[in-house]
Design a protein around this motif. Structure first.
Motif, mmCIF file in Angstrom:
data_model
loop_
_atom_site.group_PDB
_atom_site.id
_atom_site.type_symbol
_atom_site.label_atom_id
_atom_site.label_comp_id
_atom_site.label_asym_id
_atom_site.label_seq_id
_atom_site.Cartn_x
_atom_site.Cartn_y
_atom_site.Cartn_z
ATOM 1 N N GLN A 113 0.835 -1.202 0.000
ATOM 2 C CA GLN A 113 0.000 0.000 0.000
ATOM 3 C C GLN A 113 0.870 1.252 0.000
ATOM 4 O O GLN A 113 0.540 2.246 -0.650
ATOM 5 N N GLY A 114 1.999 1.196 0.718
ATOM 6 C CA GLY A 114 2.921 2.328 0.688
ATOM 7 C C GLY A 114 3.462 2.577 -0.704
ATOM 8 O O GLY A 114 3.652 3.727 -1.116
ATOM 9 N N MET A 115 3.710 1.488 -1.449
ATOM 10 C CA MET A 115 4.187 1.618 -2.819
ATOM 11 C C MET A 115 3.106 2.242 -3.707
ATOM 12 O O MET A 115 3.396 3.102 -4.560
ATOM 13 N N ILE A 116 1.860 1.820 -3.518
ATOM 14 C CA ILE A 116 0.759 2.413 -4.283
ATOM 15 C C ILE A 116 0.647 3.903 -3.977
ATOM 16 O O ILE A 116 0.510 4.729 -4.883
ATOM 17 N N ASP A 117 0.738 4.255 -2.698
ATOM 18 C CA ASP A 117 0.609 5.662 -2.304
ATOM 19 C C ASP A 117 1.760 6.500 -2.833
ATOM 20 O O ASP A 117 1.566 7.640 -3.272
ATOM 21 N N THR A 118 2.970 5.931 -2.806
ATOM 22 C CA THR A 118 4.165 6.685 -3.185
ATOM 23 C C THR A 118 4.381 6.720 -4.697
ATOM 24 O O THR A 118 4.567 7.777 -5.292
ATOM 25 N N SER A 119 4.373 5.542 -5.313
ATOM 26 C CA SER A 119 4.745 5.443 -6.725
ATOM 27 C C SER A 119 3.577 5.643 -7.683
ATOM 28 O O SER A 119 3.765 6.084 -8.812
ATOM 29 N N PHE A 120 2.367 5.281 -7.234
ATOM 30 C CA PHE A 120 1.213 5.333 -8.121
ATOM 31 C C PHE A 120 0.220 6.410 -7.707
ATOM 32 O O PHE A 120 -0.933 6.389 -8.165
ATOM 33 N N GLU A 121 0.645 7.335 -6.845
ATOM 34 C CA GLU A 121 -0.215 8.438 -6.416
ATOM 35 C C GLU A 121 -1.557 7.943 -5.892
ATOM 36 O O GLU A 121 -2.609 8.570 -6.106
ATOM 37 N N GLY A 122 -1.522 6.776 -5.227
ATOM 38 C CA GLY A 122 -2.729 6.238 -4.613
ATOM 39 C C GLY A 122 -3.648 5.472 -5.540
ATOM 40 O O GLY A 122 -4.668 4.938 -5.095
ATOM 41 N N ALA A 123 -3.298 5.371 -6.829
ATOM 42 C CA ALA A 123 -4.155 4.686 -7.803
ATOM 43 C C ALA A 123 -3.457 3.422 -8.287
ATOM 44 O O ALA A 123 -2.651 3.468 -9.216
ATOM 45 N N GLY A 124 -3.742 2.312 -7.638
ATOM 46 C CA GLY A 124 -3.086 1.065 -8.014
ATOM 47 C C GLY A 124 -3.873 -0.140 -7.563
ATOM 48 O O GLY A 124 -4.892 -0.030 -6.877
#
Length: 476
Positions: free
Chosen positions: A278-289
């Motif tokens: 979830q941290g990766m989604i928030d950081t790398s995908f701007e929360g859209a993943g």
């Protein structure tokens, strides 16, 4: 470089989709919903399946190869299809030959009829033949003249565009095939396919209108870049069209599961629990993943949501304390040193995520050295399981679940990066291939995903929601 049967890399396969045709293809266009993969004819105008092990394809008449040597515009025939499949199955070094391993033989019944005789039922045959990353129909004359299809001069097909120029490390130029067999197509007369490895340069060029498609695969823009430029684009490129859809690219950590420490399932589960998805989604995908299991979430008809994994779902949560407990139970209370083979694929997103993986592993005591390699060296070694410890990167973006499952998990396959040899997995892989009833096949594939989630032979990471962008009017 350009031989579609000697390369799995999308950088090779995508240019071939401009120049080559297939027996069948996936429907595309504004009326087709993203992540749906209905099949229609390409070189085949019709087909039938008289029984579970026989397929008969009727070819279009009057399809001609590009008017270039050594084929010089001759008509495509059933012998070309037979030759292509035979070469696909027998050419040394084809990492994707497993796709058609169920084929016994192919017969040219007459000039425009091809018969496939299978060794056993294979429910994915049409999907494999439609796969844009695999079975392009090639000409025998090109192989005989050049020895293989690596040279750009051998890039001669029956597709909508012809290769005009290839400039190493600069780009490729395609021009319209005036004799393409679909009347009126393609609409685009010329395509410049450029190499640009610098993200700042790509972004500036896109803002200036130099590129008609987004610069990441597949014509997309990383969301971290998109949030920076979307307002400027409204002013500079008001005719830009965008679409958002889930990714079918599955990125993972592969491990040498045939040797310690990754032979122990507890170590593999610890690696998975260490990753803050979830941290990766928030950081790398701007929360859209999306979270991914063995089948990427983009294949909505086949991917099993994590919420339906049952007890296996726990291995997708972020739990460093439980990860350290599992490592201690496996005999590694102080962790261990490891390496992570990696190439950037020209993607800043992938590079950022590699650093997040290193950080997360370190929190549970796995001190990991990044072994970064040039793209070609990576594909020749780590992509095919030749590494010491771990590898990080994406899998070829297939459009069916079998290719994410069989090639990566069947013993001895070239793309079985993690060296998986599990009789339970092997049995399910074979069974699902033989089931034509879609609902029953889906049940087996869902059960397989649950089992693989427990075993964690590959630690699957999240994928983004693509922001795909093109200039209005840029259609083929």
């Amino acid at each position: 470089m350009f031989d579609p049967m000697l390369q799995t890399a999308y950088r090779v396969q995508i240019p071939n989709t401009f120049t080559h045709s297939r027996l069948v293809k996936h429907k595309a266009g504004p009326s087709v919903a993203p992540a749906t993969f209905a099949i229609e004819g390409d070189l085949a105008e019709s087909w039938s399946q008289p029984n579970e092990t026989t397929y008969i394809f009727k070819l279009r008449r009057g399809v001609r190869w590009h008017p270039k040597p050594p084929v010089n515009g001759r008509e495509l025939t059933a012998d070309d299809v037979r030759y292509t499949i035979e070469r696909f199955l027998t050419v040394k070094g084809n990492p994707m030959s497993y796709m058609l391993s169920s084929v016994d033989r192919v017969e040219a019944v007459d000039r425009y009829t091809v018969k496939f005789i299978m060794k056993e039922p294979f429910s994915w045959l049409l999907d494999v033949l439609a796969n844009p990353m695999a079975v392009a129909i090639v000409a025998r004359e090109c192989v005989e003249k050049f020895g293989d299809l690596r040279k750009s001069d051998a890039m001669v097909g029956t597709g909508p565009w012809m290769l005009e120029h290839y400039r190493p490390n600069v780009g490729l130029t395609f021009i319209r095939n005036p004799h393409y067999f679909v009347p009126g197509l393609p609409y685009i007369d010329r395509i410049e396919y450029l190499v640009d490895e610098d993200n700042a340069s790509r972004m500036a060029a896109f803002l200036a209108g130099k590129y008609d498609l987004g610069w990441e695969f597949p014509g997309s823009i990383n969301r971290t870049d998109w949030v920076q430029i979307k307002e400027t684009l409204k002013q500079k490129r008001p005719n830009l069209r965008t679409a958002e859809f889930p990714s079918n690219v599955e990125t993972h950590i592969s491990m040498r599961t045939d040797q310690p420490p990754f032979k122990d399932v507890r170590v593999r589960q610890a690696v998975s629990l260490a990753i803050d998805r979830q941290g990766m989604i928030d950081t790398s995908f701007e929360g859209a993943g999306n979270l991914n299991a063995a089948v990427p979430a983009g294949l909505v008809d086949w991917a099993l949501p994590i919420s339906q994994m049952g007890d296996s779902a726990k291995y997708f949560r972020h739990d460093p304390a439980e990860a350290r407990r599992l490592l201690a139970a496996a005999g590694y209370p102080n962790g261990f040193a490891a390496s992570l083979c990696f190439t950037t694929y020209g993607s800043t997103l992938l590079s950022d995520n590699a650093q997040l993986v290193l950080k997360d592993l370190k929190t549970i005591g796995i001190t990991t050295k990044l072994d970064q390699r040039e793209y070609g060296a990576f594909i020749a070694s780590c992509y095919f399981g030749k590494f010491d410890s771990m590898t990080f990167g994406p899998q070829t973006p297939f459009l069916d679940p079998d290719n994410f499952l069989f090639g990566m998990h069947y013993p001895g396959e070239a793309k079985n990066q993690s060296h998986v040899d599990d009789p339970i997995v092997t049995d399910m892989l074979i069974r699902q291939r033989r089931i034509f009833d879609v609902a029953k096949r889906r049940e087996v594939i869902h059960d397989l995903q649950r089992y693989l989630a427990r075993q964690q032979y590959y630690v699957q990471l999240p994928s983004g929601i693509y922001v795909s962008s093109c200039r209005r009017g840029s259609t083929s």
